[in-house]
Motif scaffolding. Sequence first.
Motif, mmCIF file in Angstrom:
data_model
loop_
_atom_site.group_PDB
_atom_site.id
_atom_site.type_symbol
_atom_site.label_atom_id
_atom_site.label_comp_id
_atom_site.label_asym_id
_atom_site.label_seq_id
_atom_site.Cartn_x
_atom_site.Cartn_y
_atom_site.Cartn_z
ATOM 1 N N SER A 289 0.823 -1.217 0.000
ATOM 2 C CA SER A 289 0.000 0.000 0.000
ATOM 3 C C SER A 289 0.853 1.260 0.000
ATOM 4 O O SER A 289 0.453 2.287 -0.552
ATOM 5 C CB SER A 289 -0.935 0.008 1.211
ATOM 6 N N GLU A 290 2.042 1.194 0.626
ATOM 7 C CA GLU A 290 2.896 2.376 0.634
ATOM 8 C C GLU A 290 3.626 2.512 -0.702
ATOM 9 O O GLU A 290 3.888 1.530 -1.388
ATOM 10 C CB GLU A 290 3.908 2.340 1.781
ATOM 11 N N THR A 291 3.948 3.746 -1.041
ATOM 12 C CA THR A 291 4.623 4.028 -2.309
ATOM 13 C C THR A 291 6.096 3.664 -2.213
ATOM 14 O O THR A 291 6.768 4.014 -1.248
ATOM 15 C CB THR A 291 4.486 5.518 -2.670
ATOM 16 N N LYS A 305 -0.088 0.012 -4.528
ATOM 17 C CA LYS A 305 -1.333 -0.754 -4.623
ATOM 18 C C LYS A 305 -1.557 -1.323 -6.023
ATOM 19 O O LYS A 305 -2.607 -1.134 -6.639
ATOM 20 C CB LYS A 305 -2.522 0.109 -4.208
ATOM 21 N N ASN A 306 -0.541 -2.013 -6.530
ATOM 22 C CA ASN A 306 -0.592 -2.689 -7.834
ATOM 23 C C ASN A 306 -0.649 -1.742 -9.032
ATOM 24 O O ASN A 306 -0.928 -2.177 -10.151
ATOM 25 C CB ASN A 306 -1.777 -3.664 -7.903
ATOM 26 N N ILE A 307 -0.376 -0.465 -8.798
ATOM 27 C CA ILE A 307 -0.278 0.483 -9.904
ATOM 28 C C ILE A 307 1.200 0.783 -10.140
ATOM 29 O O ILE A 307 1.945 1.060 -9.197
ATOM 30 C CB ILE A 307 -1.031 1.797 -9.624
ATOM 31 N N LEU A 308 1.592 0.713 -11.388
ATOM 32 C CA LEU A 308 2.957 1.046 -11.792
ATOM 33 C C LEU A 308 2.954 2.444 -12.403
ATOM 34 O O LEU A 308 2.167 2.735 -13.305
ATOM 35 C CB LEU A 308 3.459 0.033 -12.824
ATOM 36 N N TYR A 309 3.817 3.311 -11.891
ATOM 37 C CA TYR A 309 3.974 4.656 -12.437
ATOM 38 C C TYR A 309 5.412 4.797 -12.938
ATOM 39 O O TYR A 309 6.366 4.565 -12.184
ATOM 40 C CB TYR A 309 3.721 5.724 -11.377
ATOM 41 N N VAL A 310 5.564 5.170 -14.188
ATOM 42 C CA VAL A 310 6.895 5.358 -14.776
ATOM 43 C C VAL A 310 6.974 6.803 -15.253
ATOM 44 O O VAL A 310 6.248 7.209 -16.166
ATOM 45 C CB VAL A 310 7.139 4.378 -15.933
ATOM 46 N N ILE A 311 7.851 7.574 -14.615
ATOM 47 C CA ILE A 311 7.849 9.029 -14.794
ATOM 48 C C ILE A 311 9.185 9.498 -15.360
ATOM 49 O O ILE A 311 10.254 9.174 -14.827
ATOM 50 C CB ILE A 311 7.560 9.723 -13.451
ATOM 51 N N ASN A 312 9.110 10.248 -16.427
ATOM 52 C CA ASN A 312 10.293 10.794 -17.091
ATOM 53 C C ASN A 312 10.907 11.881 -16.211
ATOM 54 O O ASN A 312 10.327 12.953 -16.037
ATOM 55 C CB ASN A 312 9.877 11.373 -18.448
ATOM 56 N N SER A 397 -1.480 10.733 -6.709
ATOM 57 C CA SER A 397 -0.612 9.668 -7.212
ATOM 58 C C SER A 397 0.717 10.267 -7.669
ATOM 59 O O SER A 397 0.825 11.477 -7.892
ATOM 60 C CB SER A 397 -1.280 8.961 -8.394
ATOM 61 N N PRO A 398 1.743 9.431 -7.834
ATOM 62 C CA PRO A 398 3.024 9.952 -8.337
ATOM 63 C C PRO A 398 2.891 10.677 -9.669
ATOM 64 O O PRO A 398 3.573 11.675 -9.906
ATOM 65 C CB PRO A 398 3.878 8.686 -8.465
ATOM 66 N N ILE A 399 2.011 10.195 -10.543
ATOM 67 C CA ILE A 399 1.860 10.855 -11.842
ATOM 68 C C ILE A 399 1.163 12.201 -11.674
ATOM 69 O O ILE A 399 1.469 13.174 -12.372
ATOM 70 C CB ILE A 399 1.105 9.944 -12.843
#
Length: 443
Positions: A289-291, A305-312, A397-399
Amino acid sequence: MVKLEKEVYNFLNKNIENFKDIKYLLGVSGGIDSMVLAYIFQRLQLKFGVAHINFQLRGDDSDSDEIFVKQWFDPFDIPLYFKKVNTIEYAEKNKVSIEEAARQLRYDFFEKLAYKYDYNYIVLAHHANDVIETLFINLLRGATINGLASIPKMRDNIIRPLWHVSRDEIERYTKYHNIPYRLDKTNDELIFLRNRIRHELLPLLRDMRAGVDKTLINNIDVLQAQSQCYNYLMKNYINSKINKYSDHSFSLDMSNIHTISLAVLHFLLSPLSATYDQLQNIINALPLSETRKFILPDYDVYTQKNILYVINNKTIFPELIIDKETKEIKTLIKLKIQILPIQQIKIKKSNNYAYIDLNKIIFPLKLRKIRDGDMFIPLGFHGKMKISDFLINQKASPIDKHFQYVIEDASSKIIWVVGRRISDLVKIDKNTKQVMVIELYKK
Protein backbone atom coordinates in the motif's frame (compact mmCIF):
# COMPACT_ATOMS: atom_id res chain seq x y z
CA MET A 1 24.74 -17.93 -61.53
CA VAL A 2 26.62 -19.72 -58.72
CA LYS A 3 25.10 -20.69 -55.36
CA LEU A 4 26.15 -17.61 -53.39
CA GLU A 5 24.86 -15.26 -56.07
CA LYS A 6 21.57 -17.19 -56.09
CA GLU A 7 21.33 -16.73 -52.30
CA VAL A 8 21.59 -12.96 -52.68
CA TYR A 9 19.31 -12.88 -55.72
CA ASN A 10 16.63 -14.96 -53.98
CA PHE A 11 16.84 -12.86 -50.81
CA LEU A 12 16.26 -9.65 -52.76
CA ASN A 13 13.57 -11.16 -54.97
CA LYS A 14 11.68 -12.53 -51.95
CA ASN A 15 11.85 -9.45 -49.75
CA ILE A 16 11.93 -6.43 -52.08
CA GLU A 17 9.42 -5.60 -54.76
CA ASN A 18 11.00 -4.67 -58.11
CA PHE A 19 14.42 -5.13 -56.53
CA LYS A 20 16.25 -4.61 -59.86
CA ASP A 21 14.84 -1.11 -60.30
CA ILE A 22 15.83 0.55 -57.02
CA LYS A 23 19.00 1.99 -55.47
CA TYR A 24 21.11 0.39 -52.74
CA LEU A 25 23.78 1.86 -50.49
CA LEU A 26 26.39 -0.75 -49.53
CA GLY A 27 28.44 -0.38 -46.39
CA VAL A 28 31.92 -1.51 -47.44
CA SER A 29 34.74 -1.79 -44.90
CA GLY A 30 37.17 -3.43 -47.30
CA GLY A 31 36.93 -6.75 -45.45
CA ILE A 32 36.08 -10.04 -47.12
CA ASP A 33 32.32 -9.97 -46.41
CA SER A 34 31.53 -6.52 -47.77
CA MET A 35 33.87 -6.92 -50.76
CA VAL A 36 32.11 -10.15 -51.75
CA LEU A 37 28.69 -8.54 -51.37
CA ALA A 38 29.73 -5.57 -53.54
CA TYR A 39 31.16 -7.97 -56.15
CA ILE A 40 27.86 -9.90 -56.27
CA PHE A 41 25.86 -6.67 -56.62
CA GLN A 42 28.06 -5.83 -59.59
CA ARG A 43 27.48 -9.28 -61.10
CA LEU A 44 23.72 -8.86 -60.64
CA GLN A 45 23.95 -5.45 -62.34
CA LEU A 46 22.18 -3.65 -59.50
CA LYS A 47 22.27 0.10 -58.92
CA PHE A 48 24.33 0.83 -55.84
CA GLY A 49 26.72 3.22 -54.13
CA VAL A 50 29.52 2.42 -51.69
CA ALA A 51 29.92 4.03 -48.26
CA HIS A 52 33.08 3.61 -46.17
CA ILE A 53 33.61 5.01 -42.69
CA ASN A 54 37.10 5.29 -41.19
CA PHE A 55 36.79 4.87 -37.41
CA GLN A 56 40.49 5.71 -36.82
CA LEU A 57 40.80 2.84 -34.35
CA ARG A 58 43.62 0.86 -36.00
CA GLY A 59 46.14 3.55 -36.89
CA ASP A 60 47.64 3.19 -40.36
CA ASP A 61 45.54 0.09 -41.03
CA SER A 62 42.35 2.16 -40.86
CA ASP A 63 43.73 4.63 -43.40
CA SER A 64 44.94 1.77 -45.61
CA ASP A 65 41.43 0.27 -45.60
CA GLU A 66 40.03 3.58 -46.83
CA ILE A 67 42.66 3.86 -49.59
CA PHE A 68 42.03 0.25 -50.64
CA VAL A 69 38.27 0.77 -51.02
CA LYS A 70 38.79 3.97 -52.99
CA GLN A 71 41.35 2.44 -55.35
CA TRP A 72 39.29 -0.71 -55.97
CA PHE A 73 35.99 1.01 -56.78
CA ASP A 74 37.35 4.14 -58.52
CA PRO A 75 37.53 2.53 -62.00
CA PHE A 76 33.84 1.60 -61.85
CA ASP A 77 30.92 3.92 -62.39
CA ILE A 78 29.86 3.62 -58.73
CA PRO A 79 29.16 6.56 -56.37
CA LEU A 80 31.64 6.52 -53.47
CA TYR A 81 31.22 8.15 -50.05
CA PHE A 82 33.90 8.37 -47.36
CA LYS A 83 33.91 9.72 -43.84
CA LYS A 84 36.57 9.84 -41.12
CA VAL A 85 35.42 9.97 -37.48
CA ASN A 86 37.06 10.15 -34.07
CA THR A 87 35.36 7.14 -32.49
CA ILE A 88 37.18 7.33 -29.15
CA GLU A 89 36.27 10.99 -28.67
CA TYR A 90 32.64 10.27 -29.57
CA ALA A 91 32.52 7.35 -27.11
CA GLU A 92 33.90 9.46 -24.27
CA LYS A 93 31.59 12.38 -25.01
CA ASN A 94 28.46 10.20 -25.19
CA LYS A 95 29.53 7.79 -22.42
CA VAL A 96 29.18 4.65 -24.54
CA SER A 97 31.53 1.79 -25.38
CA ILE A 98 33.82 1.96 -28.41
CA GLU A 99 31.72 -0.76 -30.07
CA GLU A 100 28.48 1.15 -29.48
CA ALA A 101 30.07 4.42 -30.60
CA ALA A 102 31.19 2.82 -33.87
CA ARG A 103 27.71 1.37 -34.38
CA GLN A 104 26.01 4.73 -33.84
CA LEU A 105 28.45 6.59 -36.09
CA ARG A 106 28.13 3.96 -38.82
CA TYR A 107 24.34 3.97 -38.94
CA ASP A 108 24.13 7.74 -38.70
CA PHE A 109 26.47 8.09 -41.69
CA PHE A 110 24.64 5.50 -43.78
CA GLU A 111 21.16 6.80 -42.98
CA LYS A 112 22.07 10.40 -43.81
CA LEU A 113 23.56 9.31 -47.13
CA ALA A 114 20.51 7.20 -47.97
CA TYR A 115 18.21 10.13 -47.25
CA LYS A 116 20.31 12.69 -49.12
CA TYR A 117 20.88 10.61 -52.26
CA ASP A 118 17.58 8.70 -52.37
CA TYR A 119 18.88 5.19 -51.73
CA ASN A 120 16.00 2.82 -51.04
CA TYR A 121 17.96 0.37 -48.90
CA ILE A 122 21.14 0.26 -46.84
CA VAL A 123 22.87 -3.08 -47.42
CA LEU A 124 25.16 -4.63 -44.80
CA ALA A 125 27.31 -7.74 -45.14
CA HIS A 126 26.56 -9.57 -41.88
CA HIS A 127 26.56 -13.32 -42.51
CA ALA A 128 25.47 -16.45 -40.63
CA ASN A 129 28.61 -16.63 -38.48
CA ASP A 130 28.08 -13.02 -37.35
CA VAL A 131 24.48 -13.85 -36.48
CA ILE A 132 25.48 -16.90 -34.41
CA GLU A 133 28.26 -15.02 -32.61
CA THR A 134 25.86 -12.20 -31.75
CA LEU A 135 23.41 -14.74 -30.30
CA PHE A 136 26.03 -15.85 -27.76
CA ILE A 137 27.18 -12.28 -27.04
CA ASN A 138 23.59 -11.27 -26.27
CA LEU A 139 22.99 -14.43 -24.24
CA LEU A 140 26.04 -13.76 -22.07
CA ARG A 141 24.92 -10.16 -21.57
CA GLY A 142 21.50 -11.27 -20.32
CA ALA A 143 19.30 -11.03 -23.40
CA THR A 144 15.79 -12.42 -23.67
CA ILE A 145 13.77 -13.29 -26.77
CA ASN A 146 14.59 -10.12 -28.72
CA GLY A 147 18.31 -10.39 -28.01
CA LEU A 148 18.36 -14.10 -28.78
CA ALA A 149 16.84 -13.27 -32.16
CA SER A 150 20.28 -11.76 -32.85
CA ILE A 151 20.85 -9.62 -35.96
CA PRO A 152 17.66 -9.13 -38.02
CA LYS A 153 17.63 -10.00 -41.71
CA MET A 154 15.71 -6.79 -42.36
CA ARG A 155 14.83 -3.78 -40.23
CA ASP A 156 13.19 -0.73 -41.76
CA ASN A 157 15.42 0.17 -44.73
CA ILE A 158 18.39 -1.99 -43.65
CA ILE A 159 18.87 -5.40 -45.28
CA ARG A 160 21.42 -8.21 -44.91
CA PRO A 161 21.35 -10.47 -47.98
CA LEU A 162 24.16 -12.72 -46.64
CA TRP A 163 22.25 -13.53 -43.43
CA HIS A 164 21.98 -17.27 -44.23
CA VAL A 165 25.44 -17.53 -45.80
CA SER A 166 28.36 -19.06 -43.87
CA ARG A 167 31.84 -17.61 -43.65
CA ASP A 168 33.19 -20.74 -45.39
CA GLU A 169 30.94 -20.11 -48.41
CA ILE A 170 32.17 -16.51 -48.60
CA GLU A 171 35.81 -17.59 -48.45
CA ARG A 172 35.31 -20.19 -51.20
CA TYR A 173 33.58 -17.61 -53.41
CA THR A 174 36.38 -15.11 -52.77
CA LYS A 175 39.06 -17.62 -53.70
CA TYR A 176 37.25 -18.75 -56.86
CA HIS A 177 36.74 -15.18 -58.14
CA ASN A 178 40.06 -13.86 -56.83
CA ILE A 179 38.40 -10.97 -54.97
CA PRO A 180 40.86 -8.79 -53.02
CA TYR A 181 40.09 -7.73 -49.47
CA ARG A 182 41.69 -6.30 -46.34
CA LEU A 183 42.41 -8.28 -43.18
CA ASP A 184 41.52 -6.85 -39.78
CA LYS A 185 44.21 -8.12 -37.41
CA THR A 186 42.04 -7.35 -34.37
CA ASN A 187 39.71 -10.20 -35.41
CA ASP A 188 42.26 -12.61 -33.95
CA GLU A 189 42.79 -10.81 -30.64
CA LEU A 190 41.20 -12.81 -27.84
CA ILE A 191 40.69 -9.78 -25.60
CA PHE A 192 37.39 -9.23 -27.45
CA LEU A 193 34.36 -11.32 -26.48
CA ARG A 194 33.27 -11.87 -30.08
CA ASN A 195 36.70 -13.24 -30.99
CA ARG A 196 36.70 -15.65 -28.05
CA ILE A 197 33.29 -16.93 -29.13
CA ARG A 198 34.54 -17.26 -32.72
CA HIS A 199 37.87 -18.93 -31.98
CA GLU A 200 37.18 -20.85 -28.75
CA LEU A 201 33.49 -21.48 -28.04
CA LEU A 202 32.16 -22.25 -31.53
CA PRO A 203 34.97 -24.70 -32.46
CA LEU A 204 34.20 -26.55 -29.22
CA LEU A 205 30.49 -26.72 -30.08
CA ARG A 206 31.31 -27.97 -33.58
CA ASP A 207 33.40 -30.76 -32.07
CA MET A 208 30.52 -31.68 -29.77
CA ARG A 209 27.81 -31.69 -32.44
CA ALA A 210 28.10 -31.88 -36.20
CA GLY A 211 26.04 -29.31 -38.11
CA VAL A 212 25.62 -27.06 -35.07
CA ASP A 213 25.93 -23.89 -37.19
CA LYS A 214 22.95 -24.86 -39.34
CA THR A 215 20.94 -25.81 -36.26
CA LEU A 216 21.71 -22.49 -34.60
CA ILE A 217 20.95 -20.33 -37.63
CA ASN A 218 17.66 -22.17 -38.19
CA ASN A 219 16.71 -21.67 -34.54
CA ILE A 220 17.57 -17.98 -34.75
CA ASP A 221 15.38 -17.70 -37.84
CA VAL A 222 12.47 -19.14 -35.84
CA LEU A 223 13.30 -16.92 -32.86
CA GLN A 224 13.11 -13.84 -35.07
CA ALA A 225 9.62 -14.81 -36.20
CA GLN A 226 8.60 -15.52 -32.60
CA SER A 227 10.14 -12.24 -31.44
CA GLN A 228 8.12 -10.27 -33.99
CA CYS A 229 4.95 -12.07 -32.92
CA TYR A 230 5.72 -11.54 -29.21
CA ASN A 231 6.40 -7.83 -29.69
CA TYR A 232 3.23 -7.34 -31.72
CA LEU A 233 1.00 -9.14 -29.21
CA MET A 234 2.64 -7.58 -26.15
CA LYS A 235 2.46 -4.07 -27.59
CA ASN A 236 -1.24 -4.42 -28.40
CA TYR A 237 -1.96 -5.96 -25.00
CA ILE A 238 -0.17 -3.21 -23.08
CA ASN A 239 -1.61 -0.41 -25.24
CA SER A 240 -5.09 -1.59 -24.30
CA LYS A 241 -4.31 -1.09 -20.60
CA ILE A 242 -1.70 1.64 -20.28
CA ASN A 243 -2.24 5.35 -19.58
CA LYS A 244 0.22 7.46 -21.55
CA TYR A 245 1.20 11.04 -20.85
CA SER A 246 2.70 13.83 -22.92
CA ASP A 247 6.34 13.37 -21.87
CA HIS A 248 6.51 9.56 -22.31
CA SER A 249 5.56 8.99 -18.69
CA PHE A 250 2.92 6.31 -18.18
CA SER A 251 0.98 4.34 -15.61
CA LEU A 252 -0.40 0.81 -15.67
CA ASP A 253 -2.80 -1.05 -13.40
CA MET A 254 -1.21 -4.46 -12.88
CA SER A 255 -3.88 -5.87 -10.56
CA ASN A 256 -5.02 -8.59 -12.93
CA ILE A 257 -1.75 -9.52 -14.62
CA HIS A 258 0.27 -11.04 -11.78
CA THR A 259 1.05 -14.21 -13.72
CA ILE A 260 2.77 -12.30 -16.53
CA SER A 261 4.07 -9.35 -14.52
CA LEU A 262 7.74 -10.17 -15.18
CA ALA A 263 7.15 -10.36 -18.94
CA VAL A 264 5.19 -7.09 -18.95
CA LEU A 265 7.71 -5.26 -16.79
CA HIS A 266 10.62 -6.52 -18.86
CA PHE A 267 8.92 -5.38 -22.07
CA LEU A 268 8.25 -1.92 -20.61
CA LEU A 269 11.31 -1.27 -18.47
CA SER A 270 14.28 -3.13 -19.96
CA PRO A 271 14.49 -0.54 -22.79
CA LEU A 272 14.78 2.02 -19.95
CA SER A 273 17.83 0.12 -18.56
CA ALA A 274 16.07 -1.70 -15.72
CA THR A 275 18.03 -4.72 -14.48
CA TYR A 276 16.60 -8.14 -13.66
CA ASP A 277 17.04 -7.48 -9.92
CA GLN A 278 15.19 -4.17 -10.23
CA LEU A 279 12.32 -5.89 -12.03
CA GLN A 280 12.05 -8.46 -9.24
CA ASN A 281 12.11 -5.73 -6.58
CA ILE A 282 9.36 -3.85 -8.43
CA ILE A 283 7.24 -7.02 -8.62
CA ASN A 284 7.65 -7.53 -4.86
CA ALA A 285 6.72 -3.90 -4.14
CA LEU A 286 3.63 -3.73 -6.38
CA PRO A 287 1.08 -5.18 -3.89
CA LEU A 288 2.22 -2.91 -1.03
CA SER A 289 0.00 0.00 0.00
CA GLU A 290 2.90 2.38 0.63
CA THR A 291 4.62 4.03 -2.31
CA ARG A 292 8.01 2.62 -3.31
CA LYS A 293 10.45 4.36 -5.65
CA PHE A 294 13.02 2.87 -8.03
CA ILE A 295 15.48 4.98 -9.99
CA LEU A 296 16.45 4.33 -13.63
CA PRO A 297 18.79 6.56 -15.66
CA ASP A 298 16.05 8.75 -17.18
CA TYR A 299 12.94 7.58 -15.34
CA ASP A 300 11.63 7.22 -11.80
CA VAL A 301 9.47 4.16 -11.22
CA TYR A 302 6.87 4.14 -8.45
CA THR A 303 4.64 1.33 -7.19
CA GLN A 304 1.52 1.73 -5.12
CA LYS A 305 -1.33 -0.75 -4.62
CA ASN A 306 -0.59 -2.69 -7.83
CA ILE A 307 -0.28 0.48 -9.90
CA LEU A 308 2.96 1.05 -11.79
CA TYR A 309 3.97 4.66 -12.44
CA VAL A 310 6.89 5.36 -14.78
CA ILE A 311 7.85 9.03 -14.79
CA ASN A 312 10.29 10.79 -17.09
CA ASN A 313 12.70 12.58 -14.75
CA LYS A 314 14.33 14.53 -17.59
CA THR A 315 11.20 16.46 -18.53
CA ILE A 316 11.71 20.22 -18.67
CA PHE A 317 8.55 22.09 -17.76
CA PRO A 318 8.45 25.66 -19.11
CA GLU A 319 6.92 28.54 -17.16
CA LEU A 320 4.24 30.94 -18.38
CA ILE A 321 3.52 34.51 -17.37
CA ILE A 322 -0.06 35.57 -16.64
CA ASP A 323 -0.87 39.27 -16.64
CA LYS A 324 -4.14 41.16 -16.22
CA GLU A 325 -4.90 40.90 -19.94
CA THR A 326 -4.44 37.10 -20.17
CA LYS A 327 -7.76 35.45 -21.02
CA GLU A 328 -6.74 31.87 -21.75
CA ILE A 329 -3.81 29.44 -21.63
CA LYS A 330 -3.74 26.41 -23.93
CA THR A 331 -0.17 25.14 -23.77
CA LEU A 332 1.02 23.55 -20.52
CA ILE A 333 -2.49 23.10 -19.19
CA LYS A 334 -5.78 24.69 -20.23
CA LEU A 335 -6.96 27.67 -18.19
CA LYS A 336 -9.67 30.29 -18.74
CA ILE A 337 -9.22 33.54 -16.85
CA GLN A 338 -11.71 36.31 -16.07
CA ILE A 339 -11.69 39.38 -13.83
CA LEU A 340 -15.19 40.15 -12.58
CA PRO A 341 -16.81 42.41 -10.00
CA ILE A 342 -17.80 40.57 -6.84
CA GLN A 343 -21.48 41.08 -7.63
CA GLN A 344 -21.23 38.81 -10.69
CA ILE A 345 -19.55 35.92 -8.92
CA LYS A 346 -21.43 32.65 -8.57
CA ILE A 347 -19.26 30.19 -6.67
CA LYS A 348 -19.01 26.72 -8.21
CA LYS A 349 -18.00 24.05 -5.74
CA SER A 350 -15.28 22.47 -7.83
CA ASN A 351 -11.52 22.27 -7.40
CA ASN A 352 -11.24 23.21 -11.06
CA TYR A 353 -12.18 26.81 -10.17
CA ALA A 354 -10.11 29.33 -8.24
CA TYR A 355 -11.71 32.53 -6.91
CA ILE A 356 -8.98 35.00 -5.98
CA ASP A 357 -9.27 38.49 -4.49
CA LEU A 358 -7.63 40.69 -7.12
CA ASN A 359 -6.47 43.16 -4.49
CA LYS A 360 -4.43 40.47 -2.68
CA ILE A 361 -2.12 39.51 -5.55
CA ILE A 362 0.71 41.25 -7.38
CA PHE A 363 1.07 40.91 -11.16
CA PRO A 364 2.53 39.38 -13.21
CA LEU A 365 1.58 35.89 -12.12
CA LYS A 366 3.56 32.80 -13.06
CA LEU A 367 2.29 29.33 -13.95
CA ARG A 368 4.93 26.71 -13.18
CA LYS A 369 5.46 23.15 -12.01
CA ILE A 370 5.84 22.49 -8.28
CA ARG A 371 9.36 22.49 -6.85
CA ASP A 372 10.93 20.78 -3.87
CA GLY A 373 10.33 22.91 -0.78
CA ASP A 374 7.31 24.79 -2.16
CA MET A 375 4.98 25.95 0.63
CA PHE A 376 1.61 27.67 0.85
CA ILE A 377 -1.23 28.27 3.32
CA PRO A 378 -4.14 26.09 2.16
CA LEU A 379 -7.60 27.65 2.26
CA GLY A 380 -9.00 27.16 5.75
CA PHE A 381 -5.56 26.79 7.37
CA HIS A 382 -3.59 29.34 9.39
CA GLY A 383 -0.06 28.00 8.98
CA LYS A 384 2.18 27.13 6.05
CA MET A 385 2.31 23.61 4.69
CA LYS A 386 4.72 21.99 2.28
CA ILE A 387 2.95 21.28 -0.98
CA SER A 388 4.50 17.81 -0.97
CA ASP A 389 2.74 17.09 2.36
CA PHE A 390 -0.47 18.66 1.07
CA LEU A 391 -0.42 16.33 -1.95
CA ILE A 392 0.15 13.32 0.29
CA ASN A 393 -2.92 14.33 2.31
CA GLN A 394 -4.79 14.68 -0.98
CA LYS A 395 -3.73 11.11 -1.86
CA ALA A 396 -2.23 12.38 -5.11
CA SER A 397 -0.61 9.67 -7.21
CA PRO A 398 3.02 9.95 -8.34
CA ILE A 399 1.86 10.85 -11.84
CA ASP A 400 -0.43 13.58 -10.43
CA LYS A 401 2.51 15.03 -8.50
CA HIS A 402 4.67 14.93 -11.62
CA PHE A 403 2.20 17.10 -13.53
CA GLN A 404 1.15 19.33 -10.63
CA TYR A 405 1.26 23.06 -11.41
CA VAL A 406 1.02 26.08 -9.17
CA ILE A 407 0.37 29.76 -9.81
CA GLU A 408 2.44 32.26 -7.88
CA ASP A 409 2.33 36.05 -7.89
CA ALA A 410 5.18 38.53 -8.34
CA SER A 411 6.07 38.27 -4.64
CA SER A 412 6.65 34.48 -5.09
CA LYS A 413 3.54 33.76 -3.03
CA ILE A 414 1.80 30.58 -4.23
CA ILE A 415 -1.85 31.49 -4.71
CA TRP A 416 -3.23 28.27 -6.22
CA VAL A 417 -2.18 24.64 -6.30
CA VAL A 418 -3.89 24.18 -9.64
CA GLY A 419 -6.94 21.96 -9.57
CA ARG A 420 -6.72 21.45 -5.80
CA ARG A 421 -6.83 24.49 -3.49
CA ILE A 422 -6.15 28.22 -3.35
CA SER A 423 -4.09 29.91 -0.68
CA ASP A 424 -5.93 31.24 2.34
CA LEU A 425 -4.08 34.51 1.77
CA VAL A 426 -5.99 35.30 -1.43
CA LYS A 427 -9.51 34.17 -0.54
CA ILE A 428 -12.40 36.52 -1.18
CA ASP A 429 -13.99 38.20 1.85
CA LYS A 430 -16.45 40.98 2.71
CA ASN A 431 -14.02 43.62 1.47
CA THR A 432 -13.42 42.01 -1.93
CA LYS A 433 -14.39 44.16 -4.90
CA GLN A 434 -12.89 42.34 -7.88
CA VAL A 435 -12.27 38.63 -8.35
CA MET A 436 -9.95 36.76 -10.66
CA VAL A 437 -11.74 33.57 -11.70
CA ILE A 438 -9.47 30.85 -13.10
CA GLU A 439 -11.01 27.71 -14.58
CA LEU A 440 -9.03 24.54 -15.26
CA TYR A 441 -10.61 22.68 -18.16
CA LYS A 442 -9.67 19.58 -20.15
CA LYS A 443 -11.35 19.95 -23.55
